[in-house]
Design an enzyme around this catalytic site. Structure first.
Site, short mmCIF file in Angstrom:
data_model
loop_
_atom_site.label_atom_id
_atom_site.label_comp_id
_atom_site.label_asym_id
_atom_site.label_seq_id
_atom_site.Cartn_x
_atom_site.Cartn_y
_atom_site.Cartn_z
N GLY A 1 22.82 27.06 21.38
CA GLY A 1 23.82 26.93 20.33
C GLY A 1 23.35 27.54 19.03
O GLY A 1 24.13 28.18 18.30
N TYR B 1 11.03 18.24 36.52
CA TYR B 1 10.62 19.53 35.96
C TYR B 1 11.38 20.68 36.63
O TYR B 1 11.97 21.53 35.96
CB TYR B 1 9.12 19.71 36.11
CG TYR B 1 8.59 20.97 35.48
CD1 TYR B 1 8.68 21.17 34.10
CD2 TYR B 1 8.00 21.97 36.24
CE1 TYR B 1 8.20 22.33 33.51
CE2 TYR B 1 7.51 23.12 35.66
CZ TYR B 1 7.62 23.31 34.29
OH TYR B 1 7.15 24.46 33.71
#
Length: 311
Positions: free
Chosen positions: A103, A146
């Protein structure tokens, strides 16, 4: 000169990348919450012109004043010790942290690099692993926090590229080592070196026949810089294809340290990958990059660093 934000900038790899960018004359903003990173990693350049540090968690809203040319998202709990202890943080950095940094790149009209991982291939049924291999990953397994955080990150980056025309890079990093790794990192090289320097038996899990490919940090940084300078917007393996068994690594470390250590075997952790070797054809042909530092040379440099930390 470009202006870079490097998340995870106080970490092992992030600090080396910050230093290399500064040496090229760029302005660098490092961001880190220091869960696994350390201010000591930045001491050689912390007061250098063009460098600034923000202590911040990338899973929270990110505000950076001024323009940015690049957002490099390296923030991650990459060590199995850390991501097993902090599975939710690991998932949040890969998901929310990637969302927040994407963003920001969109807001600033900046380019974007994401450090993914060889763990997206899971316990591979193909060796070496090319970028076209889709992997063998258990989404509910002991390593999934992960593995899946990075796979999700890659998917989000593709979505931003397609929906917002963001200029992106994805590096699938294979085992990297070198100075500035934490002694308590839990990964095999710092663990073996510390045990050898203290003349304790090296802990090898399973029969030690499982393989890994280790890339020295200076080569990894050069690979990332080559990717940044390219126009390749699809994932690229960055690693050293010199595949070694864990038994062989243990023997090399004992030899280079002159240690009296032996080898002690313990049960293999569940779903520990049996092989790991990057196919770097794409990096060679499209980036003009391949590693230069062999394992013995890189280990000698790393051992010297760990010796100083143990004094």
């Amino acid at each position: 000169m470009s202006r870079f934000l490097v998340t995870g900038g106080a970490g092992f790899l992030g600090s080396h990348l910050c230093e290399a960018l500064l040496e090229e004359g760029h302005e660098v903003i490092a961001m880190d919450n220091r869960v696994s990173g350390s201010s000591n990693n930045m001491e050689s350049f912390f007061y250098q012109d063009g460098f600034s540090f923000y202590e911040h968690d990338v899973t929270e809203f990110i505000h950076i004043k001024g323009e940015l040319d690049w957002v490099l998202h390296l923030a991650s709990l990459a060590s199995p010790v850390f991501y097993r202890d902090h599975p939710i943080k690991t998932l949040k950095v890969g998901a929310l942290g990637t969302h927040k940094t994407l963003g920001l790149a969109k807001e600033k009209d900046a380019n974007y690099l994401f450090t993914s991982t060889s763990e997206v291939y899971g316990d591979p049924e193909v060796n070496p692993q090319p970028e076209s291999y889709r992997g063998n990953v258990d989404p509910y397994g002991p390593r999934s926090c992960y593995d899946e955080s990075k796979r999700y990150g890659e998917a989000m980056i593709r979505a931003y590229r397609e929906k917002h025309d963001l200029n992106v890079r994805i590096a699938r990093i294979f085992n990297t080592y070198g100075p500035r790794m934490r002694l308590d990192d839990g990964r095999v090289i710092p663990t073996f070196v510390q045990q050898a320097l203290e003349n304790r038996d090296l802990t090898v899990y399973g029969d030690g026949s499982q393989t890994r490919s280790f890339c020295y940090v200076s080569d990894m940084v050069e690979g990332l810089l080559s990717l940044i300078d390219s126009d390749v917007e699809t994932p690229v393996n960055v690693g050293n294809p010199d595949e070694r068994s864990i038994n062989e690594l243990a023997e090399v470390v004992i030899d280079l340290t002159g240690s009296s250590s032996g080898i002690e075997h313990e049960p293999l952790p569940p779903q520990d990958p049996k092989v790991r070797k990057p196919d770097i054809t794409k990096a060679k042909t499209e980036l003009g990059w391949e590693p230069k530092v062999d394992l013995e040379e890189g280990l000698q440099k790393s051992i010297k660093y760990f010796e100083e930390r143990l004094e």
